[in-house]
Design an enzyme around this catalytic site. Structure first.
Site, PDB file in Angstrom:
ATOM      1  N   HIS A  35      30.618  -0.724   1.857  1.00  0.00           N
ATOM      2  CA  HIS A  35      29.945   0.410   1.193  1.00  0.00           C
ATOM      3  C   HIS A  35      29.836   1.630   2.125  1.00  0.00           C
ATOM      4  O   HIS A  35      28.828   2.352   2.091  1.00  0.00           O
ATOM      5  CB  HIS A  35      28.547   0.010   0.687  1.00  0.00           C
ATOM      6  CG  HIS A  35      28.585  -1.060  -0.360  1.00  0.00           C
ATOM      7  ND1 HIS A  35      28.751  -0.787  -1.690  1.00  0.00           N
ATOM      8  CD2 HIS A  35      28.503  -2.402  -0.271  1.00  0.00           C
ATOM      9  CE1 HIS A  35      28.755  -1.922  -2.379  1.00  0.00           C
ATOM     10  NE2 HIS A  35      28.620  -2.914  -1.536  1.00  0.00           N
TER      11      HIS A  35
ATOM     12  N   ASN B 241      25.762  -3.511  -8.144  1.00  0.00           N
ATOM     13  CA  ASN B 241      27.122  -2.982  -8.252  1.00  0.00           C
ATOM     14  C   ASN B 241      27.364  -2.494  -9.674  1.00  0.00           C
ATOM     15  O   ASN B 241      26.544  -2.729 -10.561  1.00  0.00           O
ATOM     16  CB  ASN B 241      28.147  -4.087  -7.934  1.00  0.00           C
ATOM     17  CG  ASN B 241      28.325  -4.314  -6.436  1.00  0.00           C
ATOM     18  OD1 ASN B 241      28.164  -3.392  -5.645  1.00  0.00           O
ATOM     19  ND2 ASN B 241      28.655  -5.523  -6.070  1.00  0.00           N
TER      20      ASN B 241
END
Ligand code: NDP
Length: 507
Positions: free
Chosen positions: A56, A129
């Site tokens: 990320h 997510n």
């Protein structure tokens, strides 16, 4: 910026006379050590970069609020959810997963969807997510999985063999692989995708009755995705498209919003459910557990400083508030450790004091002291231990979460519910996707899998075939594989399939 003219200073507040000419011995002479302003400026510049997030790394963020629209006090005593109309300040960070900090926003990848709620009982983070499931369900596999999505240790190139070798050896990934290679693997931007908790969490009410829940943030902009070709093009045209799209929309007052829905299962339902409700590779079908709307999130303020607010933002699924807790989901249990740990590495032991991470709506009264960069009062002259009889903050037993019944032999248990691993991937292909979406899915897979060794193509295509024969046939056709061979492999056990596609048998 105000009109008042400010004098440039050093980091220690001393006025600077000249910021263009180093102090030298004569006009052509060498630079002198006594130019302490130059030394400070270079030394700080040398230390500007902090460790990149291992996953990320590329992200964008925005501030906003969450508003409750449905009374859920029967399920949770979390105060920020206690009243219809109640608003809580949030900070959200969206991200890609595998790419480095400078990578393109339109890469095929899951997208991170992390929400920090600054509640009056401390910060609650929902670290999800844009997909409702995940590739693996055991945290012991996570570092290996991520290695295969990143770069080959020898060539430093993305490696389709590593990628498909691991996935085809990890059949529980089939559901998430199907989502990833659908057009939802390349969302048009961060505004036009959903966010899912993916994991199951516990909610408990004031009477200490508990429930298992999954959270779904549904985009009110509507789902919009790039096709594989559009995403490839956008990587070259505007590598920062999703970041720009989010920031531009907020700048022009077109505030993106999401509806929060939750699925709620009772502990009794969970005990007798037809599959493991804590397996993060599975969704709870809406038919079984209909989602209910709980609230709405609106993002209405761009960060003023990217590093301070987005790069330093630190989310953790271990940040709970009373009324919300973990479930036995194994992946979640691993994440409860890893997030705080990675932020301590990235930002230091006192990262929770940084303004974006510190609680805003509640006091912070802990006995944690000292450590690098302790830049607030550090507890002042108050006691630094518990128990104490000098009026220090005391634990409040009323916020304890309910006990849950856990028993069993401590061992590395093999996962026992693998027979249902293919069902939901098949349902997604067969029952949810339009024929256009099915074609895009197959095309996206073929475009990637064709770069792997043929034995890996066969092993993986057999898994697609097991999910749905038409799906497997489509991929086999696109790759020019022998369909009979794929069918034979699909009929084998995973162990036999791995043996049949071992290195020795490669052409
Ligand atoms: P439903 O028909 O009730 O739900 C289907 C869901 O699939 C919708 O929520 C929709 O999300 C989502 N969806 C639509 N197109 C795609 C796509 N191309 N890729 C990923 N998701 C898509 O059926 P079930 O609940 O019985 O689930 C059937 C299958 O749908 C599951 O096996 C799973 O693969 C997938 N799914 C299920 C979800 C769940 O929580 N039950 C959530 C997301 C996917 P939206 O409404 O946002 O368009």
């Amino acid at each position: 910026m105000g009109d008042e003219k400010k004098t440039l200073t050093t980091g220690f507040g001393q006025p600077v006379d000249d910021d263009q000419h180093s102090i030298t011995a004569g006009p052509a002479g060498p630079v002198l050590m006594q130019d302490v302003h130059l030394l400070e400026k270079l030394a700080h510049f040398d230390r500007e970069r902090i460790p990149e997030r291992v996953v990320h790394a590329k992200g964008a963020g925005a501030h906003g609020y969450f508003e409750v629209t449905q009374d859920v006090r029967a399920y949770t005593c979390a105060k920020f959810l206690s009243e219809v109309g109640k608003r809580t300040e949030v900070f959200v960070r969206f991200s890609t997963v595998g790419g480095e900090k400078g990578s393109a926003d339109s890469e095929r990848d899951p997208r991170g969807f992390a929400v920090k709620f600054y509640t009056e009982e401390g910060n609650y983070d929902m670290v999800g997510n844009n997909t409702p499931v995940f590739f693996i369900r055991d945290p012991l596999k996570f570092p290996d999985f991520i290695h295969t999505q990143k770069r080959n240790p020898a060539t430093n190139l993305k490696d389709p063999d590593m990628f498909w070798d691991f996935l085809s050896l990890t059949p529980e990934s089939i559901h998430q692989v199907t989502v990833l290679f659908s057009n939802r693997g390349t969302p048009r931007g961060y505004r036009t995708m959903n966010g899912y908790s993916s994991h199951t969490y516990m909610w408990y009410n004031a009477q200490r009755d508990y429930y298992w829940v999954k959270l779904h943030f549904k985009t009110e902009q509507g789902i919009q995705n790039f096709t594989g070709e559009e995403a490839d093009r956008m990587r070259g045209e505007d590598a920062d498209y999703a970041t720009r799209d989010l920031s531009d929309a907020i700048q022009r007052g077109d505030y993106p919003s999401w509806r929060l829905e939750v699925q709620i299962m009772t502990p009794e339902q969970a005990k007798s459910y037809r599959f493991d409700p804590f397996d993060v590779t599975k969704v709870w079908p809406h038919g079984d557990v209909p989602p209910i709307t709980v609230g709405r999130m609106v993002l209405n303020r761009n960060p003023e400083n990217y590093f301070a607010e987005v790069e330093q933002a630190a989310f953790s699924p271990a940040n709970f508030v009373p009324g919300i807790g973990p479930s036995p989901d194994k992946m979640l249990q691993g994440r409860l450790f890893s997030y705080h740990d990675t932020h301590r590495h990235r930002l230091g032991a006192n990262y929770h004091l940084l303004p974006v991470n510190a609680p805003k709506a509640s006091p912070m009264n802990s006995y944690q002291r000292d450590g690098f960069m302790r830049f607030e009062q550090n507890g002042g002259s108050g006691p630094n231990y518990w128990p104490n009889s000098f009026g220090g903050p005391a634990p409040d037993p009323s916020v304890a979460s309910p006990p849950i019944d856990v028993a069993g032999m401590a061992a590395r248990h093999e996962y026992r519910h693998t027979d249902v691993d293919f069902v939901q991937a098949g349902a997604l292909y067969h029952d949810v996707m339009t024929s256009d979406e099915q074609q895009h899915l197959v095309r996206n897979i073929v475009g990637h899998l064709k770069n792997a060794q043929q034995r890996l193509q066969l092993r993986q295509t057999a898994l697609f075939y097991k999910a749905d024969p038409e799906y497997g046939e489509g991929v086999a056709g696109g790759l020019g594989l022998n369909l009979e061979e794929v069918k034979q492999l699909a009929a084998l056990s995973q162990e036999e399939r791995v043996k049949a596609t071992a290195m020795e048998s490669s052409q």
